[in-house]
Design a protein around this motif. Structure first.
Motif, PDB file in Angstrom:
ATOM      1  N   PHE A  70      39.304  27.352  33.156  1.00  0.00           N
ATOM      2  CA  PHE A  70      38.027  27.108  33.834  1.00  0.00           C
ATOM      3  C   PHE A  70      37.913  25.664  34.335  1.00  0.00           C
ATOM      4  N   LYS A  71      39.026  24.925  34.238  1.00  0.00           N
ATOM      5  CA  LYS A  71      39.095  23.542  34.728  1.00  0.00           C
ATOM      6  C   LYS A  71      38.011  22.652  34.112  1.00  0.00           C
ATOM      7  N   CYS A  72      37.861  22.754  32.790  1.00  0.00           N
ATOM      8  CA  CYS A  72      36.822  21.953  32.141  1.00  0.00           C
ATOM      9  C   CYS A  72      37.192  21.593  30.705  1.00  0.00           C
ATOM     10  N   SER A  73      38.481  21.399  30.439  1.00  0.00           N
ATOM     11  CA  SER A  73      38.889  21.141  29.055  1.00  0.00           C
ATOM     12  C   SER A  73      38.328  19.828  28.518  1.00  0.00           C
ATOM     13  N   ASN A  74      38.203  18.802  29.355  1.00  0.00           N
ATOM     14  CA  ASN A  74      37.619  17.541  28.899  1.00  0.00           C
ATOM     15  C   ASN A  74      36.167  17.729  28.467  1.00  0.00           C
ATOM     16  N   GLU A  75      35.423  18.488  29.266  1.00  0.00           N
ATOM     17  CA  GLU A  75      34.005  18.696  28.965  1.00  0.00           C
ATOM     18  C   GLU A  75      33.813  19.590  27.745  1.00  0.00           C
ATOM     19  N   ILE A  76      34.622  20.634  27.625  1.00  0.00           N
ATOM     20  CA  ILE A  76      34.503  21.533  26.474  1.00  0.00           C
ATOM     21  C   ILE A  76      34.899  20.814  25.190  1.00  0.00           C
ATOM     22  N   LEU A  77      35.852  19.892  25.277  1.00  0.00           N
ATOM     23  CA  LEU A  77      36.193  19.057  24.125  1.00  0.00           C
ATOM     24  C   LEU A  77      34.965  18.287  23.638  1.00  0.00           C
ATOM     25  N   SER A  78      34.245  17.690  24.585  1.00  0.00           N
ATOM     26  CA  SER A  78      33.062  16.896  24.232  1.00  0.00           C
ATOM     27  C   SER A  78      31.961  17.781  23.658  1.00  0.00           C
ATOM     28  N   ILE A  79      31.724  18.928  24.271  1.00  0.00           N
ATOM     29  CA  ILE A  79      30.681  19.834  23.789  1.00  0.00           C
ATOM     30  C   ILE A  79      31.032  20.361  22.395  1.00  0.00           C
ATOM     31  N   SER A  80      32.290  20.741  22.202  1.00  0.00           N
ATOM     32  CA  SER A  80      32.716  21.259  20.897  1.00  0.00           C
ATOM     33  C   SER A  80      32.542  20.217  19.800  1.00  0.00           C
ATOM     34  N   SER A  81      32.856  18.976  20.115  1.00  0.00           N
ATOM     35  CA  SER A  81      32.710  17.915  19.118  1.00  0.00           C
ATOM     36  C   SER A  81      31.238  17.676  18.788  1.00  0.00           C
ATOM     37  N   MET A  82      30.387  17.760  19.793  1.00  0.00           N
ATOM     38  CA  MET A  82      28.941  17.561  19.565  1.00  0.00           C
ATOM     39  C   MET A  82      28.341  18.714  18.756  1.00  0.00           C
ATOM     40  N   LEU A  83      28.897  19.913  18.922  1.00  0.00           N
ATOM     41  CA  LEU A  83      28.419  21.068  18.160  1.00  0.00           C
ATOM     42  C   LEU A  83      28.930  21.051  16.715  1.00  0.00           C
ATOM     43  N   SER A  84      29.914  20.207  16.453  1.00  0.00           N
ATOM     44  CA  SER A  84      30.556  20.187  15.138  1.00  0.00           C
ATOM     45  C   SER A  84      29.990  19.123  14.202  1.00  0.00           C
ATOM     46  N   VAL A  85      28.989  18.382  14.661  1.00  0.00           N
ATOM     47  CA  VAL A  85      28.407  17.311  13.841  1.00  0.00           C
ATOM     48  C   VAL A  85      26.911  17.593  13.648  1.00  0.00           C
ATOM     49  N   PRO A  86      26.265  16.912  12.696  1.00  0.00           N
ATOM     50  CA  PRO A  86      24.819  17.100  12.510  1.00  0.00           C
ATOM     51  C   PRO A  86      24.041  16.755  13.777  1.00  0.00           C
ATOM     52  N   ASN A  87      22.839  17.288  13.874  1.00  0.00           N
ATOM     53  CA  ASN A  87      21.981  17.107  15.045  1.00  0.00           C
ATOM     54  C   ASN A  87      21.954  15.646  15.492  1.00  0.00           C
ATOM     55  N   VAL A  88      22.230  15.434  16.776  1.00  0.00           N
ATOM     56  CA  VAL A  88      22.302  14.061  17.281  1.00  0.00           C
ATOM     57  C   VAL A  88      20.928  13.485  17.629  1.00  0.00           C
ATOM     58  N   PHE A  89      19.932  14.333  17.755  1.00  0.00           N
ATOM     59  CA  PHE A  89      18.607  13.858  18.161  1.00  0.00           C
ATOM     60  C   PHE A  89      17.760  13.502  16.945  1.00  0.00           C
ATOM     61  N   VAL A  90      17.103  12.349  17.034  1.00  0.00           N
ATOM     62  CA  VAL A  90      16.221  11.869  15.975  1.00  0.00           C
ATOM     63  C   VAL A  90      14.791  11.937  16.490  1.00  0.00           C
ATOM     64  N   ARG A  91      13.872  12.476  15.658  1.00  0.00           N
ATOM     65  CA  ARG A  91      12.468  12.581  16.092  1.00  0.00           C
ATOM     66  C   ARG A  91      11.530  12.164  14.953  1.00  0.00           C
ATOM     67  N   PRO A  92      11.314  10.853  14.797  1.00  0.00           N
ATOM     68  CA  PRO A  92      10.379  10.389  13.759  1.00  0.00           C
ATOM     69  C   PRO A  92       8.961  10.866  14.081  1.00  0.00           C
ATOM     70  N   LYS A  93       8.227  11.274  13.064  1.00  0.00           N
ATOM     71  CA  LYS A  93       6.872  11.792  13.287  1.00  0.00           C
ATOM     72  C   LYS A  93       5.983  10.803  14.013  1.00  0.00           C
ATOM     73  N   GLU A  94       6.112   9.528  13.634  1.00  0.00           N
ATOM     74  CA  GLU A  94       5.219   8.527  14.228  1.00  0.00           C
ATOM     75  C   GLU A  94       5.611   8.149  15.653  1.00  0.00           C
ATOM     76  N   PHE A  95       6.817   8.565  16.080  1.00  0.00           N
ATOM     77  CA  PHE A  95       7.260   8.272  17.448  1.00  0.00           C
ATOM     78  C   PHE A  95       7.724   9.549  18.149  1.00  0.00           C
ATOM     79  N   GLY A  96       7.006  10.632  17.892  1.00  0.00           N
ATOM     80  CA  GLY A  96       7.396  11.922  18.453  1.00  0.00           C
ATOM     81  C   GLY A  96       7.437  11.937  19.965  1.00  0.00           C
ATOM     82  N   LYS A  97       6.413  11.377  20.613  1.00  0.00           N
ATOM     83  CA  LYS A  97       6.364  11.392  22.080  1.00  0.00           C
ATOM     84  C   LYS A  97       7.485  10.547  22.667  1.00  0.00           C
ATOM     85  N   GLU A  98       7.727   9.380  22.091  1.00  0.00           N
ATOM     86  CA  GLU A  98       8.796   8.516  22.589  1.00  0.00           C
ATOM     87  C   GLU A  98      10.156   9.191  22.446  1.00  0.00           C
TER      88      GLU A  98
END
Length: 275
Positions: free
Chosen positions: A46-74
């Motif tokens: 599918f001509k996207c091995s570099n991108e799938i590598l990155s997506i697979s690695s991101m799916l293999s680690v804990p959630n990358v997004f942080v959402r503190p209650k006091e800064f939810g909107k930010e």
């Protein structure tokens, strides 16, 4: 147990006798779930091995997004800067690309993560996982390729490759405005964390989450035609229970058959004229 063996068979990791296929041998080299391994193995097609590598690695680690209650909107505003309208897998890709861009330009990755409400430890882990997976791909002689970013097929190619691995984890939007998983017919809802703001007809998901109700998390929209093209054995609608998804797939199959017949006639016409 039987469900797991069935999945491996549909992924072409096991043959009908229960023996490992060549693709199964390759998949066993990756320290990943079979679906992720399948995506990586098929990504050069599918001509996207570099991108799938990155997506697979991101799916293999804990959630990358942080959402503190006091800064939810930010935190939400920061996440929206990375959000891709086609789905959460592409949002993760955007985050990884932005992170690497900042680090290669000499910026402090910790500062980037702090400003973007990103978990820096998860990003470092994703980098390490990606390097490990890349070494495995190189050892298996799987080429590292990408579609030109300016090509209109850049993102569709990535989404098709996601289907190659996760075609068994797809849900269809019913007329009643709720989603049903294909074949299992379980009622599910898009997880509140998704960046998708509309309701696509077909969605692929990474996780099934059971809380107060059934949620599907990390979701990307796909097309019904891709399901039939990429996983024809699994999407043999004769094995599907009656549902709107089955009806729609039957319509798509009929259209495909009509197009194939028309193409065959067009190819036959010049030959007949020359005879």
């Amino acid at each position: 147990m039987m469900r797991a063996l069935e999945m491996l068979n549909f992924l072409n990791h096991l043959n009908d006798d229960g023996d490992l296929t060549d693709a199964g041998d390759q998949a066993a080299e990756f320290p990943l779930d079979p679906q992720l391994a399948k995506m990586l193995i098929d990504s050069p097609k599918f001509k996207c091995s570099n991108e799938i590598l990155s997506i697979s690695s991101m799916l293999s680690v804990p959630n990358v997004f942080v959402r503190p209650k006091e800064f939810g909107k930010e935190a939400d505003d920061a996440k929206n800067r990375f959000t891709h309208l086609d789905g959460d897998h592409l949002t993760l890709l955007n985050v990884f690309h932005a992170y690497k861009q900042y680090t290669t330009e000499g910026a402090d990755p910790a500062q980037f993560c702090y400003d973007s409400y990103i978990n820096s430890r998860s990003m470092k882990s994703a980098e390490n996982v990606r390097e490990q997976l890349k070494r495995t791909m190189e050892r298996l002689q799987l080429p590292m390729v990408s579609t030109d970013f300016r090509d209109k097929e850049y993102y569709p190619n990535i989404r098709k490759c996601l289907v190659a691995g996760y075609f068994m984890q797809v849900a269809h939007l019913e007329k009643s405005s709720h989603y049903l998983t294909v074949r299992d017919n379980q009622v599910v809802a898009l997880h509140p964390s998704t960046g998708i703001t509309h309701k696509p007809e077909w969605v692929l998901y990474h996780e099934f989450v059971l809380t107060s109700k059934n949620f599907i998390r990390t979701v990307t929209q796909v097309r019904g035609e891709w399901l039939l093209e990429i996983a024809p054995s699994y999407y043999d609608v004769r094995n599907f229970p009656k549902s709107e998804a089955r009806t729609q797939l039957e319509r798509l199959q009929a259209k495909k058959a009509i197009r194939s017949t028309s193409d065959s006639r067009l190819l036959a016409a010049p030959r007949a004229a020359n005879e």
